[in-house]
Design an enzyme around this catalytic site. Sequence first.
Site, mmCIF file in Angstrom:
data_model
loop_
_atom_site.group_PDB
_atom_site.id
_atom_site.type_symbol
_atom_site.label_atom_id
_atom_site.label_comp_id
_atom_site.label_asym_id
_atom_site.label_seq_id
_atom_site.Cartn_x
_atom_site.Cartn_y
_atom_site.Cartn_z
ATOM 1 N N ASP A 246 59.430 121.772 58.139
ATOM 2 C CA ASP A 246 58.760 120.489 58.295
ATOM 3 C C ASP A 246 57.796 120.373 57.111
ATOM 4 O O ASP A 246 56.842 121.150 57.005
ATOM 5 C CB ASP A 246 57.999 120.503 59.627
ATOM 6 C CG ASP A 246 57.111 119.286 59.813
ATOM 7 O OD1 ASP A 246 56.964 118.491 58.852
ATOM 8 O OD2 ASP A 246 56.544 119.142 60.920
ATOM 9 N N VAL A 247 58.055 119.422 56.219
ATOM 10 C CA VAL A 247 57.262 119.362 54.978
ATOM 11 C C VAL A 247 55.790 119.044 55.229
ATOM 12 O O VAL A 247 54.951 119.254 54.350
ATOM 13 C CB VAL A 247 57.833 118.346 53.945
ATOM 14 C CG1 VAL A 247 59.213 118.770 53.468
ATOM 15 C CG2 VAL A 247 57.845 116.923 54.500
ATOM 16 N N ASN B 113 61.601 114.279 48.500
ATOM 17 C CA ASN B 113 62.332 113.130 49.025
ATOM 18 C C ASN B 113 62.042 112.797 50.496
ATOM 19 O O ASN B 113 62.127 111.638 50.885
ATOM 20 C CB ASN B 113 63.834 113.381 48.838
ATOM 21 C CG ASN B 113 64.681 112.370 49.579
ATOM 22 O OD1 ASN B 113 64.843 111.244 49.129
ATOM 23 N ND2 ASN B 113 65.189 112.756 50.746
ATOM 24 N N TYR C 41 53.591 102.944 56.204
ATOM 25 C CA TYR C 41 54.601 103.311 55.210
ATOM 26 C C TYR C 41 54.159 102.867 53.810
ATOM 27 O O TYR C 41 54.187 103.651 52.848
ATOM 28 C CB TYR C 41 55.936 102.659 55.585
ATOM 29 C CG TYR C 41 57.088 103.050 54.683
ATOM 30 C CD1 TYR C 41 57.809 104.217 54.930
ATOM 31 C CD2 TYR C 41 57.463 102.263 53.604
ATOM 32 C CE1 TYR C 41 58.869 104.589 54.101
ATOM 33 C CE2 TYR C 41 58.510 102.619 52.776
ATOM 34 C CZ TYR C 41 59.216 103.782 53.036
ATOM 35 O OH TYR C 41 60.257 104.142 52.217
ATOM 36 N N LYS D 183 53.235 105.222 50.468
ATOM 37 C CA LYS D 183 53.905 105.137 49.166
ATOM 38 C C LYS D 183 52.910 104.764 48.063
ATOM 39 O O LYS D 183 53.038 105.233 46.926
ATOM 40 C CB LYS D 183 55.068 104.139 49.219
ATOM 41 C CG LYS D 183 56.184 104.563 50.190
ATOM 42 C CD LYS D 183 56.798 105.919 49.840
ATOM 43 C CE LYS D 183 57.971 106.269 50.732
ATOM 44 N NZ LYS D 183 58.595 107.569 50.389
#
Length: 268
Positions: A66-67, A93, A166, A170
């Site tokens: 899990d990043v 990614n 989101y 980003k």
Amino acid sequence: MGKKHLSGQKALVTGANSGIGATVAKELAKAGAAVAVNYVVNPEEAQRVVGEIKESGGEAMALRADVSNEDHVQMMFREMFTRFGTIDILINNAGIQRDAPFAEMSLDYWNTVISVNLTGQFLCAREAVKEFLRRGVVPDVSCAAGKIICMSSVHEVIPWTNHANYAASKGGVMMLMKSMAQELAPRRIRVNSICPGAIKTPINVSARSTPEAEKALLKFIPYGRIGETDDIGRVAVWLASDDADYITGASLFVDGGMTLYPGFSTGG
Ligand code: BGC
């Protein structure tokens, strides 16, 4: 570009069991890199990607982590170094969406998206950078000591109703990438972002699942087609290669013109 442009290089692609990550992993392998295919759920999908790479003569392995979890990330990198010896290319990614109108957005939705999309990129980049700094440039392998590609989005610059978490993640990736690029350029580490527009992946199925939805989506894409994961895979290989050696700190939009304010083609 030579067929084995990345030969001798070791790559890690996070979230590589589906969508853009899976294609990028396969394209890097086609270009000659040994690829670690990270996943957190659906191990069978990761194994399928590994299998496809091996069937076409490439080298790959699946790594679960899990990043957003520091221990997982550190264990994943240790495993990568045990198996592959080092890392040359990190494709940051892994990313998710948890959409909600702003007033209804739970703290859990906010935290989950920021943790995976932004903190996850930080944690993986930090481990990769430590290794790049330790090892330095190996001229036979690449002109650079290491390459990081952050998978961002058109939403690092396009605000997005019902997706504040989101878009914020980003926007954060953009400044994380640029700050790393500035700090690490003197050490010959290149850090860039690819900013995909609407690409056919599981993340946006609902935005294109009916003919009406697809028509509405196409209004945002001057080039007139929804993107394929290959559109991103090819760019990732090039950006990771020495052909792109003088590029660092760039956000490369691969979006069919979505960031060109298409609304203004008929008004303004
Ligand atoms: C999102 C997709 C969306 C695209 C264009 C991506 O970053 O994950 O759901 O279709 O941006 O809006």
